[in-house]
Scaffold this active site. Sequence first.
Site, short mmCIF file in Angstrom:
data_model
loop_
_atom_site.label_atom_id
_atom_site.label_comp_id
_atom_site.label_asym_id
_atom_site.label_seq_id
_atom_site.Cartn_x
_atom_site.Cartn_y
_atom_site.Cartn_z
CD GLU A 132 -2.79 1.40 0.91
OE1 GLU A 132 -2.50 1.57 -0.38
OE2 GLU A 132 -3.94 1.69 1.13
CG ASP A 133 -0.97 4.71 -1.49
OD1 ASP A 133 -1.65 4.28 -0.65
OD2 ASP A 133 -1.49 5.84 -2.19
CG ASP A 136 -4.78 9.50 7.15
OD1 ASP A 136 -4.41 9.88 8.35
OD2 ASP A 136 -5.62 10.18 6.82
CB THR A 137 -8.26 6.53 9.91
OG1 THR A 137 -8.70 5.88 8.53
CG2 THR A 137 -8.40 8.03 9.60
CG PHE A 183 -3.56 15.37 0.92
CD1 PHE A 183 -4.47 14.25 1.49
CD2 PHE A 183 -3.35 15.42 -0.44
CE1 PHE A 183 -5.00 13.37 0.61
CE2 PHE A 183 -3.83 14.40 -1.21
CZ PHE A 183 -4.70 13.42 -0.58
CB VAL A 184 2.33 13.34 1.20
CG1 VAL A 184 2.83 14.01 2.57
CG2 VAL A 184 1.58 12.12 1.68
NE ARG A 196 -3.16 8.32 -9.80
CZ ARG A 196 -3.61 7.76 -8.45
NH1 ARG A 196 -2.78 7.30 -7.42
NH2 ARG A 196 -5.09 7.81 -8.45
P1 5GP Z 1 -7.19 5.53 5.63
O1 5GP Z 1 -8.19 4.61 5.44
O2 5GP Z 1 -6.05 4.65 6.20
O3 5GP Z 1 -7.58 6.75 6.18
O4 5GP Z 1 -6.69 5.94 4.11
C1 5GP Z 1 -5.86 5.18 3.43
C2 5GP Z 1 -6.07 5.73 1.81
O5 5GP Z 1 -6.27 7.22 1.77
C3 5GP Z 1 -4.72 5.74 1.39
O6 5GP Z 1 -4.80 4.25 0.47
C4 5GP Z 1 -4.79 6.81 0.32
O7 5GP Z 1 -5.36 6.43 -0.90
C5 5GP Z 1 -5.51 7.89 0.84
N1 5GP Z 1 -4.48 8.87 1.63
C6 5GP Z 1 -4.55 9.11 2.94
N2 5GP Z 1 -3.79 10.02 3.33
C7 5GP Z 1 -3.29 10.59 2.09
C8 5GP Z 1 -2.23 11.47 1.56
O8 5GP Z 1 -1.69 12.31 2.47
N3 5GP Z 1 -2.06 11.50 0.29
C9 5GP Z 1 -2.54 10.81 -0.61
N4 5GP Z 1 -2.58 11.31 -2.01
N5 5GP Z 1 -3.39 9.90 -0.25
C10 5GP Z 1 -3.77 9.63 0.94
#
Ligand code: 5GP
Length: 214
Positions: A132-133, A136-137, A183-184, A196
């Site tokens: 995964e890239d 976050d949560t 946000f990156v 991208r």
């Molecule tokens: P989570 O469910 O962990 O909150 O969010 C995960 C997904 O949100 C990641 O797979 C990504 O697609 C997106 N995401 C969360 N933070 C960022 C960020 O800082 N930049 C980008 N480009 N995508 C993010």
Amino acid sequence: MTESYIEIPDNSKGYNLDMFCVPKHYEQYLDSVLIPHGVISDRTERLARNIVKDMGEDELVVLCVLKGGYKFCADLLDYIKALNRNSERSIRMSVDFIRLKSYENDKSSGDIRVIGIDSLSTLAGKNVLIVEDIVDTGRTMKKLLKVVNENSPKSVQVCSLLVKRGKNEYRPAYIGFEVPDKFVVGYALDYNEYFRDLNHICIINDEGKKKFAV
Ligand code: 5GP
């Protein structure tokens, strides 16, 4: 296996854009370079080594989370393949792809859609590595893990290039960098499909958020 990663502190200013090559069409919309491409590559090489060391000799199914994970996954696999070519012990690998969507602009919509899961039954009895890239949560990953585990894999590990500091409900076993809660974009991470095509991981600025908002 203990969780280890490079910590980029909250007060990190990153690098001035002028110090690196950034596409002209994005310059105005970025705040700074947070992680230069070369550092991403070097860290990815080490993650590959850690994974190969931990995985033993069983076949590995790599599950690449599209779209943001495609660059990291491709580069990680290249390093694992290099290790496979150059050591006595090697891991046979196959690659599969999944798409999840949870973000609109820079906000998690809370509604996570899983796309392209029809082939997941092939994971039964296999050792799975989810690539995964960013976590976050952690809700997206928890959801994906639930879906993957419903298909009776032998084991599941997660490797994420980035983890955002603070509010994670889930932490992967393999982490490249822990980053501030900003946000990156870049290195395949997008903002509404833009950025991208940027090599480095950068912080988007307010002008960029406005310009590329949907
Ligand atoms: P989570 O469910 O962990 O909150 O969010 C995960 C997904 O949100 C990641 O797979 C990504 O697609 C997106 N995401 C969360 N933070 C960022 C960020 O800082 N930049 C980008 N480009 N995508 C993010």
